[in-house]
Design an enzyme around this catalytic site. Structure first.
Site, PDB file in Angstrom:
ATOM      1  CD  GLU A 138      -3.573  -5.930   3.944  1.00  0.00           C
ATOM      2  OE1 GLU A 138      -2.817  -4.955   3.900  1.00  0.00           O
ATOM      3  OE2 GLU A 138      -3.827  -6.632   2.942  1.00  0.00           O
ATOM      4  CD  GLU A 156      -2.933  -1.198   2.263  1.00  0.00           C
ATOM      5  OE1 GLU A 156      -4.075  -0.714   2.185  1.00  0.00           O
ATOM      6  OE2 GLU A 156      -2.498  -1.752   3.290  1.00  0.00           O
TER       7      GLU A 156
END
Length: 726
Positions: free
Chosen positions: A136, A116
């Site tokens: 995640e 990210e």
């Protein structure tokens, strides 16, 4: 520790600031790192001698993601303010919207929050084999630093959804093809090329692209809605009990409909809700529990060094033996496979070859590695090749005299350092090694079927097993990519003993008039891979019939005597082996409930005489689930009380990896503590009055129910008298 965790910045004569993350081993985003990134970025933006920024990670790894220890703090305190603001403050406002361009120089891996961060940069340069992914959801959350918004804008909606919902990694090479990576280069050229690229952007010779502003890869609104709708349906099928999948799709949809900024804000809010939800608590617990199974007091904390295990002999080339041999060969360990005759040996070698080919088909093994594995295998009909083996794993049928004679032979033919292991699933190891003088090197290596695929290795120690033998087997377990759990020596050890009431409870319910297919459906929808009756079909009835007497002798009045499997066998049913069990098995088709077993069930009920007044009982779905699982929890309490396991979380891992207990419920004990000891104990007490000792609460459970302490909480003071169990 904080000294080794740092962010550095070096400004070169070319005007490029190189910002580097240091947090070995994978440069995780600890709060110190996040604070350091904010400070270094602020400094770089302010300095006149900086034109552009390159972000990288130390020691050949970019970043393995957010530091999961922070989740534990948030979950223990219930305070989400422990989560630093990375998404808006750092990635969106400082990096992406910054007045100076950033380029990510990526090597090794960029996972989760690490990837990210790279998507907040204006370009990404990587080495070809670098692993990229957003895993995640495996922790019950979702990308929280803008990944739900930027990834679809870089690789397109279908691929982004696949990567997030399936936690699928891709290489940088594929990332380049899909638009996630701007250029590939060798590790030696990485920083040089990234600096050049950053300056090219600063001087407007390359595009200054903000990922969040892009829409060209999202497709039309109707296309995006269709992709999202299909993904929702798929998630309902494969992840019905997992809230993070639908939540992730909601957030992606927000960004598609209302723009990237709106998506980022929604993502930040939903992320905080998910971190505190039961699923994330469970999955984070499992994550850390799995990493603690190899911490064994008196073994891993006494400065012992593991010996190298180069060559292992496996005795018995049946289903288990060939599976164990396969796992060792894939782990690059030489194997001698011994059988009693040439026909059995050939069959074992053929099974191993088939196992390896299966791994190639699944994509978990390359052709080259398969050929290397096969070259490490040698067949044997005698003990001639045992004189230089480092370990022997016996995997013959569960017959005490046979095992005893094998171990007596092994002591004579194997070198004195050789570890003598048994794959027995039920027999006391003291009995197995009774006729030897080598009890210090006798150990249980209990694999689960199929042994080359199932991840659990139950390591069983007696009071005489040496710490060295235990450490060596733990090390072998890690090499062959198993999760080792060290347990004490008792009937059934930890997993089979804890779960013996699982099938028995289901059979008791059938004797009371409950439909067995309803039981299987409920257990399956709870999250088990299959119900107890289908599991028995798949395992084959031989196992159940073999352990029946052993369990009856060991567990006394809490053992439920059921004649159901005997009746099934008398009816010519063997389960999946002959295509006829509780279900019908046809090649290429899903198992179908077999209505023709009704006469067998009727006869079973007639003989069992457990129905009150001869009439079927009426039970709710919740009653059925509880009557199957609460006796399992009860036996787990006895296992903990007798110190068969080192810690409660080891039983959680053993239940997840050995029996398929749903990971998202945190494992057996963790789940039981969410239900509460007091409730479980009271229900068992009530049922024991009606149905007998099978349901009688253990003293450990009653004591925890009374004191209000969690079942998984460690004892205030360990009893010395139970040390021999371990």
């Amino acid at each position: 520790m904080a000294g080794s965790i740092r962010v550095t910045m070096e400004v070169g004569a070319d005007g490029v600031a190189l910002i580097t993350i240091f947090n070995p081993p994978v440069n995780a985003l600890h709060p110190i790192i996040i604070q350091g990134l904010k400070e270094k970025y602020a400094e770089a933006m302010d300095r006149d001698d900086v034109q552009a920024i390159v972000l990288t990670g130390a020691a050949g790894k970019f970043c393995g993601g957010f530091d999961i220890n922070v989740f534990t703090i948030v979950q223990e305190t219930g305070d989400v303010s422990h989560l630093p603001d990375v998404s808006v403050e750092l990635v969106s406002n400082t990096m992406e919207a910054g007045k100076k361009p950033s380029v990510a120089a990526i090597q090794g891996l960029a996972l989760g929050g690490g990837l990210e961060l790279t998507m907040g940069c204006h370009a990404r340069i990587a080495t070809p084999e670098t692993q990229l992914g957003l895993p995640e959801l495996t922790l019950g959350v979702m990308p929280g630093f803008g990944g739900t918004q930027r990834l679809p804008r870089l690789v397109g909606l279908p691929k982004a959804i696949e990567m997030m919902l399936q936690s699928k990694f891709i290489t940088a090479k594929e990332g380049k093809e899909r638009g996630l990576i701007d250029a590939l280069c060798s590790p030696d050229e990485l920083i040089k090329m990234s600096r050049f690229w950053a300056l090219e952007i600063a001087n407007y010779r390359k595009p200054w692209t903000r990922s969040l502003d892009r829409t060209d890869k999202l497709g039309s609104l109707s296309e995006a809605r269709a992709v999202l709708s299909m993904a929702r349906q798929q998630a309902k099928k494969v992840a019905a009990n997992l809230p993070q999948h639908q939540a992730c799709l909601d957030v992606i949809e927000e960004g598609v409909l209302c723009g990237g900024q709106a998506g980022v804000l929604k993502e930040a809010n939903v992320f905080k809700e998910l971190v505190l939800a039961p699923t994330a608590r469970s999955l984070v617990h499992v994550f850390f529990a799995q990493r603690s199974t190899t911490k064994v007091p008196g073994v891993t904390d006494i400065q012992l060094k593991p010996r190298q295990i180069r060559k292992v002999a496996v005795i018995g080339g049946g289903l288990m033996g060939s599976g164990i041999a396969t796992a060792l060969l894939v782990g690059n360990i030489s194997v001698v496979l011994k059988e009693v005759n040439a026909q059995f040996l050939q069959r074992g070698q053929k099974t191993i070859a088939g196992n390896l080919e299966g791994l190639v088909k699944r994509g978990s093994l390359t052709k080259d590695k398969m050929n290397k594995a096969i070259s490490l295998l040698k067949g044997a009909l005698d003990y001639e090749d045992f004189k230089d083996v480092d370990m022997v794993i016996e995997a013959v049928i569960e017959k005490v005299p046979l095992k005893q004679s094998i171990f007596a032979d092994l002591e004579k033919v194997c070198p004195p350092h050789c570890i003598l292991a048994s794959n027995t699933s039920t027999i006391d190891l003291n009995v197995v090694g009774e006729k030897t003088n080598s009890q210090d090197r006798i150990i249980g290596a209990h694999f689960f079927s199929p042994a080359h695929i199932m991840p659990l290795l139950e390591i069983v120690r007696t009071e005489k097993t040496s710490p060295q033998a235990i450490l060596d087997l733990i090390t072998v377990g890690k090499i062959i990519k198993k999760v080792p759990v060290v347990v004490g020596n008792c009937t059934g050890f930890a997993v089979n003993r804890t779960f013996f009431p699982y099938t028995q409870g289901a059979q008791l319910l059938v004797s009371l008039g409950i439909d067995l297919f309803r039981i299987d459906r409920l257990i399956n929808s709870f999250g088990m891979p299959m119900g107890p009756f289908q599991l028995q079909d798949v395992a084959g009835y031989g196992v159940a019939l073999a352990v029946k007497e052993i369990y009856a002798a060991a567990f006394g009045t809490r053992n439920f005597e059921s004649g159901l499997v005997d009746l099934m066998a008398e009816n010519g049913r063997q389960g999946k082996i002959n295509g006829k069990g509780y279900y019908l098995y046809e090649k290429g088709a899903k198992p179908k409930p077999d209505p023709s077993i009704q006469p067998v069930i009727d006869e079973y009920r007639r003989r069992a005489k457990t129905m009150p007044g001869g009439k079927p009982v009426t039970l709710s779905d919740q009653d059925i689930l509880e009557m199957v699982f609460f006796p399992v929890v009860n036996e787990a309490c006895r296992v903990m009380d007798e110190n068969v396991v080192i810690r409660a979380s080891d039983l959680d891992i053993a239940s997840v990896l050995g029996m398929g207990f749903p990971k998202y419920r945190g494992g057996l004990i963790f789940w039981a503590d969410t239900v509460g000891a007091s409730y479980i104990s009271s229900k068992l007490s009530k049922w024991s009055e009606t149905y007998g000792d099978f349901f009688k609460p253990s003293s450990y459970l009653e004591e925890r129910a009374k004191s209000g302490r969690a079942l998984g909480a460690p004892r205030v003071a360990q009893k010395d008298s139970t040390r021999s169990r371990m």
